[in-house]
Design an enzyme around this catalytic site. Structure first.
Site, short mmCIF file in Angstrom:
data_model
loop_
_atom_site.label_atom_id
_atom_site.label_comp_id
_atom_site.label_asym_id
_atom_site.label_seq_id
_atom_site.Cartn_x
_atom_site.Cartn_y
_atom_site.Cartn_z
CD GLU A 106 37.37 47.09 36.09
OE1 GLU A 106 37.19 46.61 34.96
OE2 GLU A 106 38.27 47.88 36.37
CB CYS A 119 33.03 39.23 31.89
SG CYS A 119 34.81 39.15 32.15
CB CYS A 126 45.75 39.78 38.63
SG CYS A 126 46.20 38.17 37.95
CB CYS A 130 49.73 39.27 31.96
SG CYS A 130 49.42 37.54 32.41
CB CYS A 133 46.83 42.31 32.00
SG CYS A 133 45.28 42.13 32.90
CB CYS A 349 40.09 42.41 32.98
SG CYS A 349 41.29 41.78 31.78
N1 SAH Z 1 43.86 35.38 34.74
C1 SAH Z 1 43.03 34.83 33.71
C2 SAH Z 1 41.90 35.76 33.29
C3 SAH Z 1 42.41 37.01 32.65
S1 SAH Z 1 41.32 38.00 31.66
C4 SAH Z 1 43.89 34.50 32.50
O1 SAH Z 1 45.06 34.85 32.49
O2 SAH Z 1 43.38 33.87 31.57
C5 SAH Z 1 40.99 37.08 30.22
C6 SAH Z 1 41.92 37.30 29.02
O3 SAH Z 1 42.07 38.67 28.66
C7 SAH Z 1 43.32 36.78 29.29
O4 SAH Z 1 43.72 35.99 28.18
C8 SAH Z 1 44.13 38.05 29.38
O5 SAH Z 1 45.50 37.84 29.08
C9 SAH Z 1 43.43 38.94 28.39
N2 SAH Z 1 43.69 40.37 28.52
C10 SAH Z 1 44.11 41.05 29.61
N3 SAH Z 1 44.24 42.37 29.33
C11 SAH Z 1 43.91 42.53 28.04
C12 SAH Z 1 43.83 43.67 27.17
N4 SAH Z 1 44.12 44.88 27.60
N5 SAH Z 1 43.44 43.45 25.90
C13 SAH Z 1 43.11 42.21 25.47
N6 SAH Z 1 43.12 41.12 26.24
C14 SAH Z 1 43.54 41.27 27.51
#
Ligand code: SAH
Length: 359
Positions: A106, A119, A126, A130, A133, A349
């Site tokens: 995406e 973005c 990944c 987390c 996510c 994401c």
């Molecule tokens: N791997 C990288 C990029 C991740 S996306 C990182 O961990 O920073 C960017 C941000 O969005 C990260 O802080 C991630 O934790 C957050 N994120 C992921 N899923 C989310 C969601 N459903 N709602 C809000 N933020 C989210």
């Protein structure tokens, strides 16, 4: 929400043998020189890719016909195709790109005043895991190639009218960018090329879960990027629950690496904090974040959780969110709340890929 098919047709032939013309390491210039072609032809090809949006070498009508055929045999031009294109009322557009091997990623275009931010993803899936996510639910399939990363930029740039240009890049899509630095950095270098997209480094943000060794590598290679570190909790027990890789790393090492990056770059760091209702959104949690920030020249970017279907996590209530922000502001911390964009198109994401897979 509107969906439509690709604005121009493109094939995604699984042909890993051909070098990607969008990869600065493709050797295009040397290949042209070997054939006795003038050096400026490499620039002409790149201009077709960027500005004039050629769909194939055959479209590059100012190149000799034989050369176009030879290029087609040796290089790939587009390796992705647009599987889904969504638009939200707020101007956000999201592409689900099908890669040559059938994987899908995406990327998003966000419009905000004069800003045209994209973005982009760095990996298919990944590995960081987390717990809240959508991108990591099935783990990581593979790293994206440099060409696939650049293609996201060009596909999104092509959504803009001719008089508009991309202004900012955030590497906040699927994947952990610092786990794929070797392919990401050449792609971001390409994005900065004044003959191409010309996006200055200061307008490029790399978001990381916080991998200290890779942060140090980035600082040594190129500290000019804006670094955002995903914090999500200010103590190790809670952070390890939310961000499992924290177990082997620990907050102290993440913060120390962030500080070293700050020393190398001189640029204010950003710490991202996803607010999960009832989990990490209390005033005590906010006070702990304020203590952790201390005197650091940092911005805390608070992101209200964007609920993911099938996951047990909740958005914070507006009252909890305001209390959390109030504690940080009263402690003198620079805070920003990420405004939600593209909600109707599942712009967080990994969400579109999942909903498309479920359909
Ligand atoms: N791997 C990288 C990029 C991740 S996306 C990182 O961990 O920073 C960017 C941000 O969005 C990260 O802080 C991630 O934790 C957050 N994120 C992921 N899923 C989310 C969601 N459903 N709602 C809000 N933020 C989210």
């Amino acid at each position: 929400m509107a969906q439509e098919s690709a604005p121009f047709a493109s094939s995604a032939t699984p042909d890993p043998g051909r070098r990607h013309v969008l990869d600065p390491a493709s050797g295009l210039a040397a290949w042209l020189t070997e054939r006795g072609q003038p050096g400026w032809r490499a620039g002409a090809i790149r201009r077709w890719m960027h500005g004039r949006r050629a769909a194939s070498f055959a479209d590059m009508t100012d190149l000799p016909r034989d050369l176009r055929a030879d290029l087609e045999a040796e290089f790939r031009i587009w390796s992705t195709s647009i599987a889904v294109h969504q638009r939200a009322d707020d101007g956000t557009e999201k592409l689900l790109l099908a890669l040559a091997d059938g994987q899908r990623i995406e990327c998003v275009l966000l419009r905000d005043g004069d800003r045209r931010t994209v973005c982009i993803s760095s990996q298919v899936g990944c590995a960081m895991g987390c717990v809240f996510c959508a991108s990591g639910i099935d783990g990581v399939a593979r790293n994206l190639t440099t060409g696939e990363i650049v293609e996201q930029l060009l596909r999104l740039a092509a959504l803009l009218p001719a008089e508009e240009r991309l202004s900012h890049i955030v590497v906040m899509g699927m994947g952990e960018p610092l786990a794929n630095l070797d392919r990401l950095l050449p792609a971001l270098a390409e994005a900065q090329d004044p003959q191409g997209l010309g996006i200055s480094q200061r307008r490029i943000t790399i978001s990381t879960v916080g991998l200290p060794a890779a942060i140090d590598r980035l600082a040594a290679a190129n500290p000019g990027y804006h670094l955002a570190v995903s914090l999500h909790a200010a103590d190790d027990a809670l952070r390890t629950r939310l961000v499992p890789v924290n177990k082997a790393i620990g907050l102290a090492d993440v913060m120390a690496a962030a500080d070293r990056y700050w020393e190398a770059s001189g640029r204010r760091l950003t710490f991202e904090y996803v607010l999960l209702g009832g989990v990490n959104d209390s005033p005590d949690h906010a006070a702990a974040v304020a203590r952790l920030m201390g005197r650091r020249a940092a911005l805390v970017n608070v992101i209200p959780y964007n609920a993911v279907a099938g996951m047990p996590w909740q958005e914070p209530t507006p009252a909890a969110r305001e209390r959390f922000l109030g504690v940080l502001r009263d402690a003198g911390i620079n805070v920003q709340v990420r405004r939600r964009k593209g909600e109707s198109i599942a712009a967080a994401c990994g969400q579109l890929r999942r909903s498309a897979a479920d359909a």
